[in-house]
Design an enzyme around this catalytic site. Structure first.
Site, short mmCIF file in Angstrom:
data_model
loop_
_atom_site.label_atom_id
_atom_site.label_comp_id
_atom_site.label_asym_id
_atom_site.label_seq_id
_atom_site.Cartn_x
_atom_site.Cartn_y
_atom_site.Cartn_z
N GLU A 1 0.81 -1.23 0.00
CA GLU A 1 0.00 0.00 0.00
C GLU A 1 0.84 1.27 0.00
O GLU A 1 0.74 2.10 0.92
CB GLU A 1 -0.90 0.02 1.25
CG GLU A 1 -1.90 -1.10 1.30
CD GLU A 1 -2.73 -1.08 2.56
OE1 GLU A 1 -3.94 -1.28 2.47
OE2 GLU A 1 -2.16 -0.87 3.66
C1 TNX Z 1 -4.72 -3.88 5.29
S1 TNX Z 1 -3.15 -6.33 4.71
C2 TNX Z 1 -3.44 -3.71 5.77
C3 TNX Z 1 -3.26 -3.26 7.16
C4 TNX Z 1 -4.55 -2.96 7.85
C5 TNX Z 1 -5.57 -4.03 7.49
C6 TNX Z 1 -6.87 -3.89 8.20
C7 TNX Z 1 -2.04 -5.29 4.68
C8 TNX Z 1 -0.79 -5.77 4.15
N1 TNX Z 1 -2.29 -4.05 5.09
O1 TNX Z 1 -2.42 -2.12 7.18
O2 TNX Z 1 -4.33 -2.97 9.22
O3 TNX Z 1 -5.79 -3.96 6.11
O4 TNX Z 1 -7.71 -4.96 7.93
#
Ligand code: TNX
Length: 495
Positions: free
Chosen positions: A313
């Site tokens: 992300e």
């Molecule tokens: C996605 S899964 C994220 C986390 C958040 C989560 C909440 C991932 C690699 N990153 O930063 O805490 O969703 O469900």
């Protein structure tokens, strides 16, 4: 033929038999995860008042586990008539971490490694629990068992909310009981940095000062983390540390604003937001030095051969080059890179790990070659989602009706290509503000995860799983777990 089927039916005394490819488990033994092969009988031995442990040399941790088991039962003795034998075998019949447990007048566990024997002791512990609970005694049996996957993981996000050393130790004990073997610690994120780094003391002075909602922060000293590693090693749990980069770094930027691009916000954040922070790609000298010094300290504290660097992300220039640079830093430190699925975009070394969570990143076949894949699909393994639809204080962005026990259990890795080495369930902790809340999200769903990762696909039948898992309530009580009273396990009744 008829006669054979008749004989098979007559032999219900033996626990597990097959008609065609469909296994029929007639065992009453409530083992979780279900072993590969259970041949039990209806013959029971009363539990001896005195049991003598006889362990081969080099049975370090399995021996300790057996001593703890006999102590807890109050039956350990130097000269008991009944023996518990731990035998290291050189036979090639045993798979890695596989074992055989035979209960007759004496109890025998055989394996070709201390690890295999350790898992045999865990199974024996569950059988003792059942023997005491059912008042039947120990069944005469032979169990042959081995894991499906080498990676059987639980992730705890200690960045969004900090969890104490005591909680993590208790969690490691609970994991080992269910044969889980990787504790992935998500040690940094926007809202908190949780590991002491000697070269960058402000990471904990500032970056560890708070948590989501402005709740109390906290961090682990390197000495504490080493203590945790030692505790986990004795239970065949490997701690895999994760340090997020190049995104999810607001706590870093608040501690060392020089690592942010000019004009970026550099204050601590306590909201749920993600995807807004990054190490500044235009300041590569400072950033490279930071990455290298931090990862070198992390590599020194954690003996795990794998180091997780997050990587998800984030939108930065030269993302793939950055990840490749990090991969070289890890190579210099003798570590293998692991990252969330987004790192598939970079050309990392052969043998690096990808952790799938959405299967949305542009992953082509070529980028999977030579990679190891750990499956954490949010639809089935995100334990920050509800135990039931609309459970309060849970997220539901990935599955609007939550991730109930049955949904977890229904996951089949068969849909995934590539070299899948295991399964891991993350507990993201934006909403997890207390130990009790962590317990509620983790249990009993982690028992289903343990079974997905350990038990052969052909043996997975939800109704039978719930039947076995039901009996574990007393064990979870002994562990003082504030589990979710799951309806499918009849735990919503107060009996
Ligand atoms: C996605 S899964 C994220 C986390 C958040 C989560 C909440 C991932 C690699 N990153 O930063 O805490 O969703 O469900």
């Amino acid at each position: 033929m008829k006669k054979i089927i008749f004989l098979l039916i007559i032999s219900v005394a033996t626990t597990c038999f097959y008609i065609g490819a469909v296994p029929i488990q007639t065992s009453k033994l409530p083992l979780v995860p279900l072993p590969l092969e259970v041949n039990s009988t209806q013959l029971y031995f009363p539990i001896a008042k005195e049991i003598q442990l006889e362990a081969d040399n080099n049975t370090k941790w399995s021996k300790q586990a057996a001593i703890r088991l006999l102590q807890d039962l109050g039956v350990g003795s130097e000269n008991g008539a009944v023996k518990l034998q731990l035998k290291l075998s050189t036979s090639s019949e045993f798979a890695v971490a596989g074992y055989r447990l035979s209960i007759d007048k004496n109890i025998l566990i055989e394996a070709n490694s201390d690890k295999g024997l350790f898992y045999g002791v865990q199974t024996l512990k569950q059988i003792f629990n059942y023997a005491l609970q059912s008042k039947l005694g120990l069944p005469k049996l032979v169990i042959n068992d081995q894991p499906r996957y080498e990676w059987r993981g639980s992730m705890i996000d200690v960045a969004r909310h900090f969890r104490s050393m005591e909680y993590l130790k208790a969690h490691i004990e609970r994991m080992a009981h269910y044969k889980l073997n990787k504790l992935h610690l998500h040690l940094s994120d926007d809202q908190g940095w949780r590991m002491e780094i000697k070269a960058y003391p402000k990471l904990t002075e500032i970056g560890a000062s708070t948590a989501v909602f402005g709740d109390p922060g906290g961090f682990y000293s390197q000495a504490e983390l080493k203590e945790l590693v030692a505790f986990a090693t004795q239970r065949f749990v490997e701690i895999v540390p994760e340090i997020e980069m190049p995104g999810h770094v607001q706590a870093v930027l608040a501690s060392y604003p020089e690592l942010a691009c000019d004009g970026d916000n550099t204050t601590m954040q306590t909201s749920f937001a993600t995807g807004y922070s990054a190490l500044c790609s235009e300041k590569s000298n400072l950033v490279d030095q930071f990455v290298s010094k931090v990862l070198t300290e992390v590599a020194e504290v954690f003996p795990s051969s794998v180091l997780h660097i997050g990587g998800e992300e984030v939108d930065v220039a030269n993302y793939a080059e950055f990840i490749q640079k990090v991969d070289r830093v890890l190579a210099d430190n003798g570590k293998t890179l692991m990252g969330w699925e987004e790192v598939a975009e970079a050309k990392t070394r052969e043998g690096s790990y990808l952790q799938f969570w959405q299967k949305k990143a542009p992953i082509d076949q070529a980028s999977l070659a030579g990679k190891k894949i750990v499956l954490s699909p949010c639809l089935y393994t995100y334990l920050d989602h509800g135990n039931y639809p609309d459970q309060s204080e849970t997220l539901n962005w990935c599955r609007s009706s939550g991730v109930p026990l049955k949904q977890v259990y229904s996951f089949s890795p068969a849909d995934y290509e590539g070299n899948v080495v295991g399964i891991e369930a993350p507990l993201w902790s934006e909403w997890v503000r207390s130990d009790a809340m962590a317990d509620n999200r983790l249990w009993p769903r982690l028992m289903a995860v343990a079974e997905l990762a350990w038990t052969a696909e052909t043996l997975k039948i939800y109704q039978q799983f719930t039947h076995r898992a039901m009996a574990h309530r007393a064990q979870l009580d002994r562990f003082s777990i504030h589990y979710y009273p799951e309806k499918d396990l009849n735990w919503d009744h107060n009996d």
